[in-house]
Write a protein that holds these residues in place. Structure first.
Motif: not given
Length: 617
Positions: A483-504
């Motif tokens: 439940r917490k994982m879903v809540r963290t990744m929910k973005s409107g109608k999508q579920y997205i994992w956000r992170c930072t690439g090597r170039n920042g």
């Protein structure tokens, strides 16, 4: 680029083949280095490019000198194909399929042969053959069945027993000789067929068959079965009769009765007699229910016959509009031809005649006819009546066991109970990799079965299990709840994992949505399983053969001399610890052109950083 004379010679091969003439001069064409460069360009990205054969030889270290050496061995008749290294791969039914792994040099030679054979045979191969051919696939075969096989009453299924192990070399070479007038070229193919295989370091001769895994084996199998394709096309022409079915008497008798009743209803309504009109309407409904049990056309019409044929590699299926006795007779003729002309046998337990409603399994789909009990309401002669929606329509279905097997294979959980499981083997990977693996698995399965009837309804339960398994795996990695994982990744109608690439820069990795699963389906469904075009714009030298022709080491920058191509199996094999690995990661390439000194140092594990001054020595 091929020389003008060679280009003209290669381009005329299809026209000469279609004219019925025999082709010669193929062995002389193999002496053209540019043909070898094209062959290498085609196969160097294959997964098996770095898989060693019996002599540990792979495509790693490809160079111009290697090509010239192979051409010299061929022209002086000193080239001898080596035995394939036999290994085994699991099949879907739990058994194992033997796979032959050729050496790197043999792969190059076979690819040159395959390219020439393709130019000869592609113009004359049957349109009913779909296996191992350019711009053809499982989906083109299935789409042809779905689109053209209307009104099929019987399926004839037959399975060739041990096809690749039982190809008769004499028959195959005779078939090749009907189109090719070049003894040296045919002798080279014969040597590949008779090279044998190594298993447990023991050489075994091959008196028949073509090794599965060989580059030239698929087109040789199509050449072998080309005579069967021609036989089936002639049988289709001989069996086909009539242009339209005769009317089925019981159906049209009831239809005539309904028309008369509608006239009575119309007359009663004009006279204002609603009671009589309702009585006749009830009688019409009764008659229409009786008519629903009969086909409109005579299913036993002896003047209307159809035979359909479709083949993918060694799997084929026939569709018959006719009697069951005729279907059995067709099966008997097929068995006789395979036995007498091709020395092949069918597996009895997988061969027979089945009614279209019972269906057959072909290329992972269930093919069966469907008749709907639903009727469409429409207005006719001012009075509402009903008509059948679907009658004996051929449909493609996803086998239920395929869904269960897919969920079980990837460890999603119990599909029957709807209980999802996390995948412990993925916990050591980062979140983008986990999401990519899950997305790729489901997308590949859904795309393959996108031609099936009601595919989204059939995949909905699997998608839910897949979704739960993905979030359980991500939650297990972060030691939190779903439940917490879903809540963290929910973005409107999508579920997205956000992170930072090597170039920042921020990066987003979206989880596959169910509604978008099948949006890659092409019009008509013919090209669904064709890989999407991922070509990107690069600098001038993008092709490997152009990079090799530049005569420059892509690591140390040295110009002139002897150069080889270093291969890796997959990009993820690069750890980034060595300077040359960082260089390949930056280029996003699985190959790098090296001078001979750099290549030897790389394999010795002593290749220094290219920025060091001693690289210039």
């Amino acid at each position: 680029m091929l020389p003008a004379t060679v280009t003209r010679r290669v381009e005329t091969i299809p026209e000469v083949s279609k004219s019925g003439k025999r082709i010669n001069g193929l062995f002389r064409l193999m002496e053209t280095p540019d043909l070898w460069m094209q062959a290498y360009q085609k196969i160097h990205t294959n997964t098996g490019a770095t898989t060693p054969g019996v002599d540990r030889n792979t495509l790693d270290g490809f160079s111009d000198e290697r090509v010239f050496n192979l051409i010299e061995l061929l022209t002086t008749d000193r080239y001898r194909p080596k035995p394939v290294r036999r290994t085994y791969r699991p099949k879907g039914d739990g058994r194992y399929r033997p796979l032959g792994v050729p050496t790197g040099d043999d792969k190059l030679v076979q690819e040159v042969i395959r390219g020439l054979l393709e130019r000869i045979y592609e113009p004359i191969f049957s349109d009913r053959s779909h296996g191992f051919r350019p711009k053809r696939s499982c989906h083109t075969a299935l789409h042809e069945i779905d689109d053209r096989w209307t009104g099929v009453k019987w399926f004839v299924e037959a399975d060739i027993e041990g096809f690749y192990d039982n190809l008769d070399h004499t028959i195959l070479l005779r078939a090749l000789g009907e189109k090719i007038e070049d003894p040296r070229f045919l002798r080279l193919i014969e040597r590949f067929l008779q090279a044998g295989y190594m298993e447990d370091w023991r050489w075994n001769p091959t008196y028949s068959g073509a090794p599965q895994g060989g580059i030239v084996s698929p087109i040789l199998s199509n050449v072998y079965l080309h005579a069967f394709d021609l036989f089936m096309e002639e049988m289709v022409r001989a069996f086909t009769r009539g242009t339209k079915r005769k009317d089925f008497t019981p159906y049209h008798t009831i239809s005539t009765r309904c028309r008369r009743l509608r006239k009575r209803v119309h007359a009663a309504l004009e006279q204002g007699d609603d009671t009589t009109a309702r009585k006749w309407k009830q009688e019409i409904l009764h008659q229409e229910k009786l008519r629903a049990h009969y086909p409109a056309g005579d299913p036993y019409d002896p003047t209307f016959r159809r035979l359909y044929y479709c083949r993918y590699a060694d799997d084929f299926v026939l569709g018959v509009i006719g009697s069951k006795a005729e279907a059995h007779d067709i099966l008997h003729q097929v068995e006789q031809f395979l036995h007498q002309h091709l020395r092949l046998h069918v597996a009895r337990q997988k061969t027979g005649v089945k009614h279209a409603r019972e269906g057959v399994r072909f290329l992972g789909y269930d093919l069966r006819a469907y008749t709907s009990e639903c009727r469409r309401k429409f207005k006719k002669q001012g009075i509402y009546t009903r008509q059948r929606i679907v009658r004996e329509q051929l449909q493609l279905h996803i086998p239920q066991e395929k869904l269960y097997a897919f969920a079980r294979k990837h460890g999603y959980g119990n599909l029957d109970l709807g209980v999802a499981s996390h995948r412990g083997a993925l916990l050591r990977n980062d979140e983008p990799t986990i999401i990519h693996v899950y997305n790729a698995e489901l997308r590949g399965f859904a795309n393959y079965y996108s031609l099936a009837t009601s595919v989204k309804r059939r995949l909905s339960k699997l998608y839910w299990l897949w979704w739960q398994s993905l979030y359980k795996t991500l939650a297990g990695k972060h030691q939190t709840s779903v439940r917490k994982m879903v809540r963290t990744m929910k973005s409107g109608k999508q579920y997205i994992w956000r992170c930072t690439g090597r170039n920042g820069q921020p990066k987003h990795f979206a989880i596959q949505r169910f509604g978008d699963l099948l949006k890659q389906k092409a019009p008509g469904g013919a090209d669904v399983d064709v890989q999407p075009n991922t070509v990107v714009l690069r600098a001038a030298r993008t092709k490997l053969i152009d990079r090799l022709a530049a005569n420059a080491c892509e690591y140390c920058g040295k110009h002139g001399g002897y150069f080889e191509v270093h291969h890796i199996r997959k990009m993820k094999d690069l750890t980034g610890k060595q300077a040359w690995e960082k260089h390949m990661i930056a280029l996003r390439r699985k190959t790098i052109v090296l001078c001979i000194q750099c290549h030897h140092l790389l394999h010795a594990g002593t290749l220094p950083d290219m920025r060091r001054k001693d690289m210039q020595k």
